[in-house]
Design a protein around this motif. Structure first.
Motif: not given
Length: 134
Positions: A92-117
């Motif tokens: 919902q951030d005004e600068d957010g360019q990606a789809d919700f699914a992309d942000y969800l993937i990133g959040a899950v990956n970060a929670d799993c210890g990934c440094e980036t996606t």
């Protein structure tokens, strides 16, 4: 607890097919409660956001409103809700360019210890992911 598929939530929200909307309402309102909430997986949230935006033409603000209602509902239990909330805030951030699914993937990956996606998706890459696009 019962699991809810994307099409059940979609019919409940959009109400574009009368018989299915009635069945979805009966199920959700009759079986989902604070004591026995309906389970909503990350996949269902991602599909729902995509279908509402791309298939039904919902504006981003409308998709955010629907996802907020689902995440806030005592009658629904979202898989790892804290990650879904984090994804929703980024989406919902005004600068957010990606789809919700992309942000969800990133959040899950970060929670799993990934440094980036890593991605080929240019819009997701603009949101801080590692782009594989030259």
């Amino acid at each position: 607890m019962i699991g809810l598929d994307t099409n059940v939530l979609l019919r409940y929200i959009v109400r574009d097919e009368a018989a299915q909307a009635k069945a979805a309402s009966r199920l959700i309102e009759g079986r989902c409660s604070k004591e026995a909430p309906g389970h909503v997986s990350h996949v269902v949230l991602a599909e729902l956001a995509w279908v509402l935006g791309r298939g039904y033409g919902y504006a981003k603000a409308e998709v955010v409103k629907v996802l907020t209602a689902i995440l806030s509902s005592a009658e629904l239990k979202v898989q790892e809700a804290a990650l879904a909330w984090a994804a929703l805030r980024a989406f919902q951030d005004e600068d957010g360019q990606a789809d919700f699914a992309d942000y969800l993937i990133g959040a899950v990956n970060a929670d799993c210890g990934c440094e980036t996606t890593c991605t080929f998706d240019k819009r997701a890459a603009r949101s801080g992911w590692h782009s594989l696009v030259e």
